[in-house]
Write an enzyme that holds these catalytic residues in place. Sequence first.
Site, PDB file in Angstrom:
ATOM      1  N   THR A 102       0.873  -1.172   0.000  1.00 55.50           N
ATOM      2  CA  THR A 102       0.000   0.000   0.000  1.00 55.50           C
ATOM      3  C   THR A 102       0.908   1.218   0.000  1.00 55.50           C
ATOM      4  OG1 THR A 102      -1.767  -1.140   1.164  1.00 55.50           O
ATOM      5  CG2 THR A 102      -1.764   1.266   1.269  1.00 55.50           C
ATOM      6  N   LYS A 177      -7.184   1.430  -2.839  1.00 49.71           N
ATOM      7  CA  LYS A 177      -6.777   0.994  -1.494  1.00 49.71           C
ATOM      8  C   LYS A 177      -6.972   2.119  -0.484  1.00 49.71           C
ATOM      9  CE  LYS A 177      -5.226  -1.617   1.762  1.00 49.71           C
ATOM     10  NZ  LYS A 177      -3.945  -2.318   1.861  1.00 49.71           N
ATOM     11  N   LYS A 245       0.781   5.008   8.439  1.00 49.85           N
ATOM     12  CA  LYS A 245       1.389   5.347   7.145  1.00 49.85           C
ATOM     13  C   LYS A 245       0.325   5.472   6.066  1.00 49.85           C
ATOM     14  CE  LYS A 245       2.609   2.048   4.572  1.00 49.85           C
ATOM     15  NZ  LYS A 245       2.095   1.199   3.470  1.00 49.85           N
TER      16      LYS A 245
END
Length: 298
Positions: A102, A177, A245
């Site tokens: 990701t 995502k 993150k």
Amino acid sequence: MGQTSNKQTIGFIGTGVMGKSMAGHLMAGGHPVLVYTRTKEKAADLLEKGAIWKDTVAELAAEADVVITMIGYPKDVEEVYLGEGGIFAHAKPGTYAIDMTTSSPILARRIYEAAQEKGIHVLDAPVSGGDVGAQNARLSIMVGGNKEDFDAMVPIFEKMGTNIVYQGKAGAGQHTKMCNQIAIASGMIGVCEAMIYAKNAGLDQRTVLKSIETGAAGSFSLSNLAPRMIDGNFDPGFYVKHFIKDMGIALESAKEMGLWTPGLELTKKLYEELAAKGEENSGTHALYKLLDTQKHAE
């Protein structure tokens, strides 16, 4: 094609919580698999099963027909793809490179553009489903890049996931995502609060789950992570530090589009507070611990 098999030789970079299972499924599917990861011990199980260790990204990239990356942060992705010792500097023209990390949609587009100059086929293909989905080869895989490259790689994706969707041009997988992570973010607060509420109301949390997980409140987090909360098992299916993150990437992308995402902002703030308490390597459902210790100020 790989010399020892009529199946493509796959180089897998990053054999952590999810990558290890994903690489294992590719081996079980008959592919010769080369592996590289920063901590060799994390690849021990795969090496015992017959995976071939490579000492550097460069060596792996030079020998693989398909390179798959499942690593940590956008800065790692940038180094592994675009650095001097990286994939693009050493892979053969015609190699397929699939980033399943990701990462940033902006970086995915940069990588795609660099790949065109090298004659390398590149896809951004992040996944959802956590450790459970990886172990059971039931990941949701969301893919960006050229449609013909996606079509060529579908047999490989099918060894790791069950919901494989082409989303559009380069970066589209990463944007999808981000939609996934945004939906999970506020939802995780709701799951934690519901379980804490149940406990404080004197209810049996498992019995509450029986009623609510198949109704309108149903979600992956409720079905898979609420039981872990109840058990006090906060081992990572997905790390707190990696979720922070991801939320940072999503906020950056949202701001680039001029969007207001207050739920995402709140969730990131709470997770940063959780990480500051030493929980950065716990599973994302450890948010339960932070909220369970708080009482209303009034």
